[in-house]
Every structure is written in C-alpha cells, then in structure tokens.
Design an enzyme around this catalytic site. Structure first.
Site, short mmCIF file in Angstrom:
data_model
loop_
_atom_site.label_atom_id
_atom_site.label_comp_id
_atom_site.label_asym_id
_atom_site.label_seq_id
_atom_site.Cartn_x
_atom_site.Cartn_y
_atom_site.Cartn_z
N LYS A 66 2.11 -8.57 -25.77
CA LYS A 66 2.43 -8.57 -24.33
C LYS A 66 1.42 -9.39 -23.54
O LYS A 66 1.77 -10.07 -22.58
CB LYS A 66 2.45 -7.12 -23.83
CG LYS A 66 2.90 -6.97 -22.40
CD LYS A 66 4.37 -7.27 -22.25
CE LYS A 66 4.84 -7.32 -20.83
NZ LYS A 66 6.01 -8.20 -20.67
N CYS B 214 0.86 -1.18 0.00
CA CYS B 214 0.00 0.00 0.00
C CYS B 214 0.91 1.23 0.00
O CYS B 214 2.12 1.12 0.21
CB CYS B 214 -0.85 0.05 1.26
SG CYS B 214 -1.84 -1.43 1.51
N ASN C 56 0.93 0.15 6.21
CA ASN C 56 1.32 -0.67 5.07
C ASN C 56 2.00 -1.91 5.63
O ASN C 56 2.92 -1.79 6.43
CB ASN C 56 2.30 0.12 4.18
CG ASN C 56 2.97 -0.74 3.13
OD1 ASN C 56 2.39 -1.72 2.67
ND2 ASN C 56 4.19 -0.38 2.76
N GLY C 57 1.53 -3.10 5.25
CA GLY C 57 2.16 -4.32 5.76
C GLY C 57 1.13 -5.27 6.32
O GLY C 57 -0.05 -5.18 6.01
N HIS D 267 21.53 -38.13 -25.45
CA HIS D 267 20.42 -38.94 -25.96
C HIS D 267 19.85 -38.39 -27.26
O HIS D 267 18.72 -38.70 -27.62
CB HIS D 267 19.34 -39.08 -24.89
CG HIS D 267 19.85 -39.73 -23.65
ND1 HIS D 267 20.18 -41.06 -23.59
CD2 HIS D 267 20.16 -39.21 -22.43
CE1 HIS D 267 20.64 -41.34 -22.39
NE2 HIS D 267 20.64 -40.23 -21.67
N ARG E 117 1.42 1.36 -5.94
CA ARG E 117 1.52 0.44 -4.81
C ARG E 117 0.17 -0.17 -4.44
O ARG E 117 0.10 -1.02 -3.55
CB ARG E 117 2.08 1.18 -3.59
CG ARG E 117 3.44 1.79 -3.83
CD ARG E 117 3.90 2.58 -2.61
NE ARG E 117 4.15 1.71 -1.49
CZ ARG E 117 5.30 1.11 -1.24
NH1 ARG E 117 6.32 1.28 -2.03
NH2 ARG E 117 5.44 0.32 -0.19
N GLU F 148 13.11 -15.21 -28.94
CA GLU F 148 12.08 -14.20 -29.19
C GLU F 148 12.68 -12.83 -29.52
O GLU F 148 12.08 -12.05 -30.26
CB GLU F 148 11.08 -14.10 -28.04
CG GLU F 148 11.61 -13.56 -26.75
CD GLU F 148 10.55 -13.52 -25.63
OE1 GLU F 148 9.38 -13.26 -25.92
OE2 GLU F 148 10.93 -13.76 -24.47
N LYS G 37 14.35 -16.33 -24.32
CA LYS G 37 14.69 -14.90 -24.50
C LYS G 37 15.48 -14.72 -25.80
O LYS G 37 15.23 -13.79 -26.55
CB LYS G 37 15.53 -14.37 -23.33
CG LYS G 37 14.84 -14.08 -22.05
CD LYS G 37 13.95 -12.87 -22.01
CE LYS G 37 12.53 -13.25 -22.34
NZ LYS G 37 11.71 -13.69 -21.24
N GLU H 223 14.61 -20.57 -20.04
CA GLU H 223 14.27 -19.14 -20.10
C GLU H 223 15.31 -18.38 -20.95
O GLU H 223 14.95 -17.49 -21.73
CB GLU H 223 14.18 -18.58 -18.67
CG GLU H 223 13.92 -17.10 -18.56
CD GLU H 223 12.64 -16.60 -19.25
OE1 GLU H 223 11.81 -17.43 -19.67
OE2 GLU H 223 12.51 -15.38 -19.40
N TRP I 1 -3.90 -1.64 -1.27
CA TRP I 1 -4.04 -2.89 -2.01
C TRP I 1 -4.41 -3.94 -0.97
O TRP I 1 -3.63 -4.26 -0.08
CB TRP I 1 -2.75 -3.28 -2.74
CG TRP I 1 -3.06 -4.40 -3.65
CD1 TRP I 1 -3.66 -4.32 -4.88
CD2 TRP I 1 -2.88 -5.79 -3.40
NE1 TRP I 1 -3.86 -5.56 -5.39
CE2 TRP I 1 -3.40 -6.49 -4.52
CE3 TRP I 1 -2.36 -6.53 -2.33
CZ2 TRP I 1 -3.39 -7.87 -4.60
CZ3 TRP I 1 -2.35 -7.90 -2.41
CH2 TRP I 1 -2.85 -8.57 -3.55
C1 F6R Z 1 8.22 -14.17 -22.99
C2 F6R Z 1 6.91 -13.83 -22.47
C3 F6R Z 1 5.80 -14.79 -22.69
C4 F6R Z 1 4.81 -14.76 -21.52
C5 F6R Z 1 3.59 -15.64 -21.84
C6 F6R Z 1 2.64 -15.72 -20.68
O1 F6R Z 1 9.17 -13.19 -22.71
O2 F6R Z 1 6.72 -12.78 -21.91
O3 F6R Z 1 6.27 -16.07 -22.90
O4 F6R Z 1 5.45 -15.23 -20.38
O5 F6R Z 1 2.91 -15.12 -22.96
O6 F6R Z 1 2.17 -14.47 -20.33
P1 F6R Z 1 1.62 -14.18 -18.88
O7 F6R Z 1 2.75 -14.29 -17.94
O8 F6R Z 1 1.09 -12.78 -18.97
O9 F6R Z 1 0.54 -15.18 -18.62
#
Ligand code: F6R
Length: 613
Positions: A608, A2, A100-101, A508, A27, A492, A489, A485, A75
């Site tokens: 996104k 918060c 807050n907390g 394998h 916050r 993409e 990265k 991961e 929050w």
């Molecule tokens: C990769 C990336 C995607 C998201 C995926 C799930 O950098 O951002 O692979 O992780 O589309 O998205 P969320 O986390 O919003 O469910």
C-alpha cells in the site's frame, strides 16, 4: 476539515464532548479543545496539541464541569498546530466559538477589529468570528441575533458553534459550505459535524441546509433559513450502527471504497467551494501570492497518483494556461532535470510516504531554491506534508485496499480545484467559467452515485475477461489518462496484461496486438474529440476485436457486432468526465478479479505504501 461537537445536556456535557471528538478525529487531529459554561456562568476552556487523548488527559487533571459546551478537533489551515491556535477561541470572556472551514476575508475583518482594539491571541481566521459576534451581541442583546448579524460579514465556507455567558442556556450554530447536524436527545440537544459523533446518544438528526442558523436550548431547536425566516427541517432517523474501518456489508475493502466515493468526494470539496467559486485559501494563506507568480508547473507522482497528475496536465494548461509537465518520480529524481524559477512543483501521493516521490521533492529543492512546492496527499501525518510548502489534503478517509480507488478520484477533485485556483490567480478564467466548473463539482457526488448504479451491467461485461490474458484500453485527451488508470487497475487486480494508448496512436504500432482474444475497452465522453474517437473505434472493430465502450448517453456510438456499449450518464464537462468514467473501470477490474479469483484487497507483489526505492 475539522470536527465540531457540542451540546446542552442535563448532566455534565464534558464526557459526551470527549467521546464525540474521538469519532471525529478522522476530520483532523493536530490539536483539540473544548469549552463549557460552568454552573457559575463562566467559560472554562481546555486545549491540547495532538490527538484527543491528550485533551482527555488534561481534563482529568482540571475537572471541567458544565451542562453546555462546544468542542473541536483541528486540522490546521491558518496557523500551525499549537495550543494557541487550537479551538475553541474565546473573545473577551464572553464568546466561545468553534469553527470548521475558511473565512476568506479574515485579514480585512482582522484589520477592522484591531482598529477597534480587539486583541488577537492566535494565527487563525476563527478569532474574527468571535470578535464579530461579540460586537454584534452588544448591539442586539441575544446570541442568535448576534450570530445572524455577524455572519453577513463573513466570506468563505464555515460551520460554527457559539456559546456565551451573556445568553446562557443557548448554543447558536450556523452552516454555510461546511456540514453541521443537530442531534435531538431525550435529555438534551446536540450538534456535530457528522452523525457518527452522536450515534451513541441519539438516532434523531436534523441536517442543516446551506445558510441555516439554529438557536438550540436543552428542550428546543429553532431553525432560521438564510433569509432569517423560521423554518421546519425534517427529523431523520439514522440507520448508522457501526463506525469502524470494517468492510460492513461489502465483500472487500476495495468494493466498499469504490462505493464510498460520493462521500469521499463531498468531504474533499467541503469548505473549499461555495455554490459558485473555489476558495483560494483552501490551498493555504500563502497560496494566492505564490500562484500569481507561477510560470511553470511540474507534477511528480507514481502509479495511480501519476495518472491523476496526467489528467491535471490537461486541466492546468487548458484552464490556467500554465505550461505543465509530468513525470514519474523514479525517473525524475535521477536525471538532473532543469528546474526553472517560479515553478510550482506538485507531488501527488495517497500515502505521502512514497520514497521516490519524496526524494524527487528533496532533489528539486536542492537544484533550485526558487521553486514552490505543493503536495496533494491523503495522509496528514506524512513526510510529504511535512516537507512541502503548500499542502492540500484529499479527504478520502482511510484506504485499506492496496489498489487505489477513492484516493484517485479525490486526487482528481483536488487537482480540479487547483486548476481553477491557478486559473483565477493567473487571470485566465472568468467568474462565469469558474461558476460552470464549480456547479459541475457540486453535482459530482450524485453523478458518481448514479454511475455506481451500473454495477449489475458491469458484472455481465466482466465475463468477457474470463478466459482472456490481454486487454487494451483507449481514450483521447484527458481520457487517455483514465484509460491508463483502467489498465493499471485491471493488471494489478486480475493479473491480466493490459495496455493503455491514446486512441489516435493505435495505428502507429499497437493495432498489431488486436485480435479476437484481446478485448478493447474505450471511454467515450461527448467532447470535441468524440468524432476522432469514433473513427478509432472503427479501426479497432475492423480487426475483429471484442469491444466494450463506456459512453456518455449523448455520444451515440454506433453499435457494431461484438461491441457492448454502456451509457454512463449525460451532460459531463471536461472536469466531471474523467472522474465519472473512472467509476465503471474500477468496477470492471473489481469484478474481473472476482472471476479470476485473485486476492482483491492485497494483490500479489504489491504494497500500500511504497517506502523503498
Ligand atoms: C495502484 C496504486 C499505486 C500507487 C503508487 C503511489 O492502485 O495504488 O500505483 O498509486 O504506489 O502511491 P502513493 O499515491 O501513495 O504515492
């Protein structure tokens, strides 16, 4: 999390409180409120559901005027968003408090206070603070002494701002586990959760230390440490200029977000751990009862969030000893899964709107009504938050770059807190073990900052990929998920085809891919699998690959021809290692993308928030 702001000013404090609350909305913003001490020495309060603008609209019609005041944007943790649960809370017209907390022992305190005829008007844990201070004020006479006495009864994490008509002209504040700063102005003194809320009024700040209590008037600030000894704290001059979601001095949002990780991680830890334990209440007041009866864990997520879940599988089975499965949402939702009673169904999502993940949650709730759901999410307004029984917000802040970076590491931090909490509820982890993990978590922001210092070396390594079209990432144990991961990265961002394998699996099949044009990237913490990994590195090397090894300093990987070794840091544990080794992989992908000239913040074909199947 918060936001708190307050102050004692020469004029009406209300506009300063409203303005500051707007900066603190990141916050939390499910409700907001403020209380001022009027010239007639009464507490005058306004509260409103939703964003600060709703509060502002209410105030215009009520004319709230006073030189001393405190305000809050919430929050929700205890009690749903509602006017009655919004802060400030007032006890017997004589104590106004913002908090807050989490007060862990609030039920116990509440029972004692109810026995003393204190009236509760909300579902929050905050009212016990007001009542405890009210009680102590009767005994000690000053607000400072009352707060110093009352806080000795609180367990948990908190920052507080308190005012009282019985001690006008003072704001007393306390910090334990949640941030609080003092802003020193020419015409008054102020408090806030974050300097951004006060930057238009002052540049001079005092950052309270753990356990500090301060007595603030218009012209003075007196600080006491956790032993009630008067102390001087350094006044710092802030260089902060612009609080916007702009790129600042960074070339791309992705780079900015990579460098924001120390702050994002400490925001995610804030109010959820003390110096030696994780607060179970951080997962909500029903969490303890649910976590005690859980027999299975099923994690569902997509993409980067899936990779975070894969690390958590290792942690939950290791620490809490609960069988844990993980699957990508798009598969799980369509395959008529068997869902056992007492399953904790965890969804992980940055956006909270990913269609497949949301649908998997809906499907599972239809299959078995005796499951419990928890979402780990960065968007407090999302569908996953609304539809899950337990919620845990990552406090990464807005992530603009399509490729997830700080959302991932804060998911890992959240999952680490979950693993420890499950371990405690299942009686699988001792206080000493918990303390060791929490100590590592408390050091994470500085460890991440140190890892970020390696950017220059990583820029050099990125050149390896100038003319490459394939890459292979390897790791063992939970580091296999970090290799995944890293590969995600790279592909993409730079459109280089990248695969990730558990290092022991190479022989394998995938080892056939290796030649001098396929760089192999390995992550090598000094853990119980290091010797096995070293053998795998030999296997790769003898096939003539170019290699990059990110190692813990003490791993001491033997240098070989065409092998670049970069030491990241030392003394990592099973929780800290996956988080720290993520950093160089993010930087590597970012700099390879720059070399390849791709659109870093908006890679082709991606979105996104994937709200369609
Ligand atoms: C990769 C990336 C995607 C998201 C995926 C799930 O950098 O951002 O692979 O992780 O589309 O998205 P969320 O986390 O919003 O469910």
């Amino acid at each position: 999390m918060c936001g708190i702001i307050g102050g004692i000013y020469q004029n009406n404090i209300t506009p300063i409180l409203i303005d500051g609350l707007k900066y603190l909305e990141y916050r939390g913003y499910d409700s907001a409120g403020l209380v001022v001490l009027t010239n007639d020495n009464v507490l005058q309060r306004v509260r409103a559901i939703g964003k600060v603008v709703n509060l502002e609209n209410n105030i215009n019609s009520e004319i709230i005027n006073g030189t001393i005041g405190i305000a809050h944007t919430r929050w929700a943790t205890h009690g749903k968003p509602s006017t009655k649960n919004a802060h400030p809370h007032i006890c017997n017209d004589s104590i106004g408090v913002v908090h807050n907390g989490i007060i862990e022992n609030f039920l116990e305190l509440k029972a004692q206070q109810q026995a003393q005829n204190y009236i509760f008007t909300s579902d929050t844990d905050t009212e016990v603070i007001g009542h405890a201070i009210h009680q102590a004020l009767k005994k000690y006479g000053t607000l400072l002494k009352a707060v110093q006495s009352a806080i000795t009864t609180f367990q948990g994490a908190y920052s507080l701002g308190v005012i009282s008509p019985q001690n006008p002209g003072h704001i007393v504040i306390a910090r334990s586990g949640s941030p609080l700063i003092i802003g020193l102005g020419d015409n008054g003194n102020f408090i806030a959760s974050d300097q951004v809320a006060l930057i238009s009024i002052t540049k001079q700040f005092i950052f309270l230390e753990e356990g500090d209590v301060a007595d603030i008037t218009k012209d003075s600030v007196i600080i006491f440490d956790k032993n009630n000894i008067k102390v001087e704290r350094e006044i710092k001059i802030s260089k902060l200029k612009n609080w916007q979601t702009s790129k600042g001095n960074y070339a791309h949002y992705m780079q900015k977000e990579i460098f924001e990780q120390p702050q994002a991680i400490s925001d995610t830890l804030e109010s959820r751990i003390t110096k030696d334990k994780v607060l179970t209440l951080a997962f909500g007041h029903k969490a303890e009862i649910i976590f005690k009866k859980i027999k299975h864990v099923q994690i569902i997520a997509c993409g980067t969030s899936y990779n975070a879940g894969l690390v958590a599988k290792y942690w939950i089975e290791d620490i809490a000893k609960i069988p844990t499965h993980i699957e990508v949402s798009s598969e799980y939702r369509y395959r008529n899964p068997i869902v056992l009673d007492n399953t904790l169904f965890i969804t992980i999502s940055q956006s909270g709107e990913t269609a497949d993940t949301l649908e998997a949650l809906r499907v599972v709730k239809k299959i078995n009504k005796n499951i419990h759901s928890l979402t780990i999410c960065n968007n407090s307004e999302s569908s996953l938050i609304r539809e899950s029984e337990l919620i845990f917000l990552t406090h990464a802040g807005p992530e603009i770059s399509v490729a997830s970076t700080k959302a991932f590491t804060t998911q890992l931090v959240s999952l680490a807190l979950l693993s420890v909490t499950l371990g405690k509820c299942q009686q699988q982890i001792s206080q000493t073990q918990e303390k060791v993990i929490v100590n590592g978590l408390n050091h994470l922001p500085s460890l991440v900052a140190k890892a970020l210092e390696q950017e220059d070396q990583i820029i050099e390594l990125a050149n390896t990929f100038k003319d490459k079209f394939n890459a292979l990432f390897i790791g063992r144990g939970s580091m296999h998920a970090i290799a995944m991961e890293g590969a995600l990265k790279l592909k993409e961002l730079s459109y280089i085809h990248a695969e990730a394998y558990p290092a022991g699996e190479l022989k394998h099949g995938p080892i056939a891919l290796i030649d001098k044009n396929t760089p192999v990237i390995a992550v090598a913490p000094n853990d119980e699998l290091l010797d096995k990994l070293k053998s795998n590195l030999q296997e790769v090397k003898s096939r003539g690959s170019q290699m990059i090894v990110f190692e813990e300093e003490s791993s001491k990987v033997t240098p070989m021809q065409d092998m670049n070794i970069l030491s990241i840091t030392n003394n990592l544990g099973r929780i800290t290692a996956p988080i720290i080794f993520t950093i160089p992989l993010q930087l590597l992908s970012y700099h390879v993308a720059l070399i390849k000239g791709t659109n870093v913040d908006q890679p082709r074909n991606l979105a996104k928030s994937v709200t369609v199947e």
